[in-house]
Design a protein around this motif. Structure first.
Motif, PDB file in Angstrom:
ATOM      1  N   GLY A  60       0.796  -1.225   0.000  1.00 37.58           N
ATOM      2  CA  GLY A  60       0.000   0.000   0.000  1.00 37.58           C
ATOM      3  C   GLY A  60       0.824   1.269   0.000  1.00 37.58           C
ATOM      4  O   GLY A  60       0.261   2.373  -0.117  1.00 37.58           O
ATOM      5  N   GLU A  61       2.141   1.142   0.093  1.00 36.44           N
ATOM      6  CA  GLU A  61       2.970   2.344   0.208  1.00 36.44           C
ATOM      7  C   GLU A  61       2.926   3.193  -1.059  1.00 36.44           C
ATOM      8  O   GLU A  61       2.923   4.422  -0.989  1.00 36.44           O
ATOM      9  CB  GLU A  61       4.419   1.957   0.532  1.00 36.44           C
ATOM     10  CG  GLU A  61       4.618   1.349   1.904  1.00 36.44           C
ATOM     11  CD  GLU A  61       4.234   2.322   3.005  1.00 36.44           C
ATOM     12  OE1 GLU A  61       4.556   3.511   2.884  1.00 36.44           O
ATOM     13  OE2 GLU A  61       3.597   1.882   3.987  1.00 36.44           O
ATOM     14  N   LEU A  62       2.903   2.549  -2.213  1.00 34.51           N
ATOM     15  CA  LEU A  62       2.932   3.297  -3.464  1.00 34.51           C
ATOM     16  C   LEU A  62       1.542   3.574  -4.026  1.00 34.51           C
ATOM     17  O   LEU A  62       1.416   4.192  -5.083  1.00 34.51           O
ATOM     18  CB  LEU A  62       3.783   2.557  -4.501  1.00 34.51           C
ATOM     19  CG  LEU A  62       5.274   2.915  -4.450  1.00 34.51           C
ATOM     20  CD1 LEU A  62       6.106   1.912  -5.228  1.00 34.51           C
ATOM     21  CD2 LEU A  62       5.513   4.323  -4.986  1.00 34.51           C
ATOM     22  N   ARG A  96      18.676   1.466   6.429  1.00 35.76           N
ATOM     23  CA  ARG A  96      17.228   1.641   6.292  1.00 35.76           C
ATOM     24  C   ARG A  96      16.715   0.850   5.076  1.00 35.76           C
ATOM     25  O   ARG A  96      15.680   0.185   5.138  1.00 35.76           O
ATOM     26  CB  ARG A  96      16.894   3.125   6.091  1.00 35.76           C
ATOM     27  CG  ARG A  96      16.872   3.982   7.321  1.00 35.76           C
ATOM     28  CD  ARG A  96      15.531   3.991   8.063  1.00 35.76           C
ATOM     29  NE  ARG A  96      15.078   2.653   8.438  1.00 35.76           N
ATOM     30  CZ  ARG A  96      13.939   2.105   8.079  1.00 35.76           C
ATOM     31  NH1 ARG A  96      13.099   2.761   7.325  1.00 35.76           N
ATOM     32  NH2 ARG A  96      13.591   0.894   8.470  1.00 35.76           N
ATOM     33  N   MET A  97      17.436   0.945   3.979  1.00 37.23           N
ATOM     34  CA  MET A  97      17.036   0.236   2.773  1.00 37.23           C
ATOM     35  C   MET A  97      17.018  -1.271   3.015  1.00 37.23           C
ATOM     36  O   MET A  97      16.069  -1.978   2.639  1.00 37.23           O
ATOM     37  CB  MET A  97      18.003   0.604   1.645  1.00 37.23           C
ATOM     38  CG  MET A  97      17.595   0.166   0.265  1.00 37.23           C
ATOM     39  SD  MET A  97      18.436   1.104  -1.038  1.00 37.23           S
ATOM     40  CE  MET A  97      20.129   1.146  -0.449  1.00 37.23           C
ATOM     41  N   HIS A 101      13.797  -3.935   2.909  1.00 34.83           N
ATOM     42  CA  HIS A 101      13.778  -5.038   1.959  1.00 34.83           C
ATOM     43  C   HIS A 101      13.658  -6.387   2.665  1.00 34.83           C
ATOM     44  O   HIS A 101      12.944  -7.282   2.201  1.00 34.83           O
ATOM     45  CB  HIS A 101      15.049  -5.022   1.105  1.00 34.83           C
ATOM     46  CG  HIS A 101      15.061  -3.926   0.094  1.00 34.83           C
ATOM     47  ND1 HIS A 101      16.218  -3.464  -0.511  1.00 34.83           N
ATOM     48  CD2 HIS A 101      14.054  -3.177  -0.423  1.00 34.83           C
ATOM     49  CE1 HIS A 101      15.914  -2.489  -1.346  1.00 34.83           C
ATOM     50  NE2 HIS A 101      14.614  -2.303  -1.313  1.00 34.83           N
ATOM     51  N   ARG A 102      14.335  -6.541   3.782  1.00 36.98           N
ATOM     52  CA  ARG A 102      14.331  -7.839   4.446  1.00 36.98           C
ATOM     53  C   ARG A 102      13.074  -8.080   5.270  1.00 36.98           C
ATOM     54  O   ARG A 102      12.910  -9.150   5.855  1.00 36.98           O
ATOM     55  CB  ARG A 102      15.587  -7.997   5.309  1.00 36.98           C
ATOM     56  CG  ARG A 102      16.829  -8.294   4.469  1.00 36.98           C
ATOM     57  CD  ARG A 102      17.906  -8.917   5.329  1.00 36.98           C
ATOM     58  NE  ARG A 102      18.252  -8.051   6.442  1.00 36.98           N
ATOM     59  CZ  ARG A 102      19.109  -7.013   6.358  1.00 36.98           C
ATOM     60  NH1 ARG A 102      19.662  -6.719   5.202  1.00 36.98           N
ATOM     61  NH2 ARG A 102      19.369  -6.291   7.420  1.00 36.98           N
ATOM     62  N   PHE A 281       8.667   1.084   8.523  1.00 42.69           N
ATOM     63  CA  PHE A 281       9.192   0.234   9.594  1.00 42.69           C
ATOM     64  C   PHE A 281       8.246  -0.944   9.803  1.00 42.69           C
ATOM     65  O   PHE A 281       7.529  -1.017  10.796  1.00 42.69           O
ATOM     66  CB  PHE A 281       9.353   1.046  10.881  1.00 42.69           C
ATOM     67  CG  PHE A 281      10.405   2.114  10.778  1.00 42.69           C
ATOM     68  CD1 PHE A 281      11.696   1.873  11.218  1.00 42.69           C
ATOM     69  CD2 PHE A 281      10.112   3.350  10.224  1.00 42.69           C
ATOM     70  CE1 PHE A 281      12.676   2.840  11.107  1.00 42.69           C
ATOM     71  CE2 PHE A 281      11.083   4.330  10.102  1.00 42.69           C
ATOM     72  CZ  PHE A 281      12.373   4.078  10.554  1.00 42.69           C
ATOM     73  N   PRO A 282       8.220  -1.881   8.829  1.00 39.12           N
ATOM     74  CA  PRO A 282       7.315  -3.027   8.936  1.00 39.12           C
ATOM     75  C   PRO A 282       7.678  -3.889  10.140  1.00 39.12           C
ATOM     76  O   PRO A 282       8.817  -3.906  10.609  1.00 39.12           O
ATOM     77  CB  PRO A 282       7.542  -3.790   7.628  1.00 39.12           C
ATOM     78  CG  PRO A 282       8.218  -2.810   6.710  1.00 39.12           C
ATOM     79  CD  PRO A 282       9.002  -1.903   7.605  1.00 39.12           C
ATOM     80  N   ALA A 283       6.677  -4.636  10.604  1.00 38.37           N
ATOM     81  CA  ALA A 283       6.905  -5.492  11.770  1.00 38.37           C
ATOM     82  C   ALA A 283       7.861  -6.624  11.462  1.00 38.37           C
ATOM     83  O   ALA A 283       8.526  -7.151  12.336  1.00 38.37           O
ATOM     84  CB  ALA A 283       5.569  -6.049  12.260  1.00 38.37           C
ATOM     85  N   GLY A 284       7.951  -6.994  10.208  1.00 44.37           N
ATOM     86  CA  GLY A 284       8.886  -8.059   9.847  1.00 44.37           C
ATOM     87  C   GLY A 284       8.212  -9.178   9.092  1.00 44.37           C
ATOM     88  O   GLY A 284       6.996  -9.243   8.969  1.00 44.37           O
ATOM     89  N   CYS A 285       9.038 -10.090   8.623  1.00 45.93           N
ATOM     90  CA  CYS A 285       8.573 -11.196   7.804  1.00 45.93           C
ATOM     91  C   CYS A 285       9.147 -12.481   8.392  1.00 45.93           C
ATOM     92  O   CYS A 285      10.294 -12.500   8.824  1.00 45.93           O
ATOM     93  CB  CYS A 285       9.051 -10.994   6.372  1.00 45.93           C
ATOM     94  SG  CYS A 285       8.903 -12.435   5.299  1.00 45.93           S
TER      95      CYS A 285
END
Length: 301
Positions: A60-62, A96-97, A101-102, A281-285
């Motif tokens: 949803g960011e873009l 940050r990048m 991505h991860r 700052f996503p919670a993670g995968c």
């Protein structure tokens, strides 16, 4: 300063050692407008790969925060360009990048393709529309600059040369370009954003859209199921871009660097920004990802 003084300075540098300085001179002194346009349209190429376009749509960011996502991408890359990968700000930008991505399951192949778009698309744009073509030194430096960035991002099997990047990009697009509803949605949101950038905002939105589509090649248009502009529209747009390049050739040379953070279309941070706070700052995968070269392992708790 003479029109070719910066080029003469570039020609005195070694693209194997001084690639960052050469790329900085290219992006901020010789071709700042062209590089900005080329990198903006490089984003569309990434959306046309369904695994990339679909992921960007899901975040949803873009689509919901298009301006901020655009600004964050530009400012993170601009920080690395201005300050270098060995600086505190440069390391923060790369961190940050990598953190963003991860947080998602992105394949090495997709990351490597995105890196290739940043090498190849500006070369082809400048050769077509710039006030002069890129030199071999500049091409080598561009490839080395992004090879180094790819190393800091932990991307594997990055091409050794600009020709290798070109072959990778063409082959990947031939094998992977395809229509995906998410990629089309992200492309539409980005087209709408481009219409708000000055001086585009002085034109009707439909005109800006037709101009944008006229700069895209047939393969990219087909990947989004976009209509192909008419032959006259395409000729007018591309002739206009080439004419601009011829005019710029006779303008006074730039005497000070022009960084992307100075662009009028960067509008999300009127009071300034901290590099460490750019992006998401996503919670993670739950999928494990290899760490980038210069990012330390997490401390035990």
């Amino acid at each position: 300063m003479g029109r070719f003084d910066v080029l003469r300075r570039i020609e005195q540098l070694d693209p194997a050692r001084d690639f960052a300085e050469i790329y900085r001179l290219m992006g901020t002194m010789e071709f700042p407008w062209d590089m900005t346009q080329a990198l903006s349209f490089a984003l569309f190429r990434t959306y046309a790969v369904p695994t990339i376009g679909a992921l960007l749509a899901r975040t949803g960011e873009l689509t919901e925060r298009t301006q901020k996502r655009y600004d964050d991408t530009v400012l993170i890359l601009d920080t690395v360009l201005e300050h270098g990968t060995d600086s505190a700000d440069g390391r923060t930008a790369i961190r940050r990048m990598n953190q963003m991505h991860r947080s998602f399951d992105i394949s090495n192949d997709d990351l490597r393709y995105v890196l290739a778009t940043f090498v190849v698309t500006p070369m082809r744009w400048v050769d077509a529309y710039g006030w002069r073509r890129m030199t071999e030194i500049e091409r080598i430096a561009s490839a080395n600059y992004y090879r180094d960035l790819g190393r800091h991002m932990g991307i594997r099997d990055v091409p050794d040369t600009w020709q290798g990047f070109s072959r990778l990009l063409d082959a990947y697009e031939r094998d992977h370009f395809g229509l995906d509803p998410g990629g089309r949605t992200v492309a539409e949101a980005t087209l709408a954003l481009l219409a708000t950038f000055p001086p585009n905002d002085k034109l009707p939105v439909g005109v800006v859209r037709r101009i944008s589509l006229a700069t895209m090649d047939a393969g990219l248009l087909d990947a989004f199921a976009f209509p192909h502009p008419g032959r006259m529209t395409r000729a007018l747009v591309r002739t206009g871009l080439k004419a601009r390049g011829r005019v710029v050739r006779f303008l006074p040379a730039r005497t000070r660097p022009y960084f992307a953070r100075q662009l009028p279309q960067i509008r999300s941070y009127p009071a300034g920004y901290s590099v460490a706070e750019l992006g998401t700052f996503p919670a993670g995968c739950p999928v494990p990802h290899p760490r980038a070269v210069d990012e330390p392992a997490p401390a035990p708790v």
